[in-house]
Enzyme design. Structure first.
Site, PDB file in Angstrom:
ATOM      1  N   GLY A  93      42.652  45.742  29.438  1.00 33.19           N
ATOM      2  CA  GLY A  93      41.569  44.814  29.159  1.00 33.19           C
ATOM      3  C   GLY A  93      41.918  43.811  28.068  1.00 33.19           C
ATOM      4  CB  THR A 124      13.684  67.484  28.343  1.00 32.03           C
ATOM      5  OG1 THR A 124      13.410  68.691  29.038  1.00 32.03           O
ATOM      6  CG2 THR A 124      14.789  66.721  29.066  1.00 32.03           C
ATOM      7  CG  ASP A 184      37.619  44.276  26.402  1.00 29.58           C
ATOM      8  OD1 ASP A 184      38.715  44.646  26.890  1.00 29.58           O
ATOM      9  OD2 ASP A 184      36.553  44.902  26.591  1.00 29.58           O
ATOM     10  NE  ARG A 185      42.030  49.426  24.947  1.00 26.96           N
ATOM     11  CZ  ARG A 185      42.927  50.332  25.338  1.00 26.96           C
ATOM     12  NH1 ARG A 185      43.239  50.444  26.629  1.00 26.96           N
ATOM     13  NH2 ARG A 185      43.513  51.120  24.442  1.00 26.96           N
ATOM     14  CB  THR A 239      30.062  49.462  28.767  1.00 22.13           C
ATOM     15  OG1 THR A 239      29.181  48.331  28.816  1.00 22.13           O
ATOM     16  CG2 THR A 239      29.821  50.346  29.971  1.00 22.13           C
TER      17      THR A 239
END
Length: 254
Positions: A104, A183, A106-107, A131
């Protein structure tokens, strides 16, 4: 006004734009919905109202379908120049990684932004909280060595909701309980503190051979996760990818 220079980061959850000023300094970041060209147009019209000449765009994308839609939208609104960063291999950065041509962008751009901000001379760990959560390793002499890819907060919550029959969707933050009697708080505890604990462990496993690295956080969930992992002194820079993109595409900026 001179032709505007605009950087755009196309992710899996958000589309982010920023405009460079006349000195090449990144302006405020605008986070846009992925599927609302009307809103894109409102923002763009405001930026281009007094501009002379075609806008120059630098775009990082890890979302090819959205990249195609954005390019069609922009070209349909008049002349524009584009420079695309679709993979890590296209980012001007010293690398010691495998498969940069499929990694990627972006990395790599987050690493470039961190190096631009912090300088070389000491190892760096760049934690991007989107994400996915990524942790990038950078040597003291500025070489990106790769890193870690893990599930982000929102993705973890959505997976538990979508792949079970009865678990609801949650969006926990640092006020999540350590455990729950029902929960929802049980889910909040597991999603948030499980993710924070995973990041803490992953950072700890990078340190033995890096020595005493600087840690910098970025991404939409960084302000929630960084203090939970490192405390209030954690360094958060929300727009590292855009800063790296501006430097990669317009290197004359200060």
């Amino acid at each position: 006004m001179p032709p505007p220079r605009i950087v755009a980061d196309i992710g899996n959850s958000r589309l982010k734009w920023a405009r460079l000023d006349d000195r090449g300094v990144l302006g405020p970041t605008v986070a846009l919905p992925l599927d609302d060209p009307t809103t894109w147009g409102v923002v763009l019209d405001g930026w281009l109202r007094d501009a002379a000449g075609a806008a120059s765009w630098a775009v990082s994308s890890v979302n090819p379908p959205l990249a195609d839609r954005l390019e069609a939208f922009l070209t349909g609104r008049g002349p524009a120049e584009f420079r695309w960063f679709r993979t890590a291999a296209e980012v001007p950065l010293a690398k010691d990684v495998e498969g940069a041509e499929t990694g990627g962008s972006d990395r790599a751009l987050a690493v470039l932004g961190a190096l631009r901000l912090l300088g070389a001379g000491r190892p760096i760990l760049v934690v991007s909280c989107g994400t996915a959560i990524t942790i990038e390793r950078v040597t003291a002499d500025g070489v990106w060595q790769g890193g870690v890819i893990a599930m982000g907060l929102g993705l973890c919550a959505r997976a538990l909701h979508h792949f079970t029959a009865q678990l609801p969707m949650v969006a926990p933050g640092p006020d999540a309980p350590a455990w729950g009697r029902s929960t929802v708080p049980s889910l909040e505890a597991g999603v948030f503190w499980g993710t924070a604990g995973a990041v803490r462990e992953l950072l700890a496993r990078q340190r033995p051979d890096l020595g005493d690295p600087m840690v910098v956080w970025t991404g939409g969930d960084a302000f929630r996760l960084a203090p939970a992992v490192e405390g209030p002194a954690a360094r958060v820079v929300p727009d590292l990818v855009l800063q790296g993109l501006a430097h990669a595409a317009f290197p004359s900026q200060p």
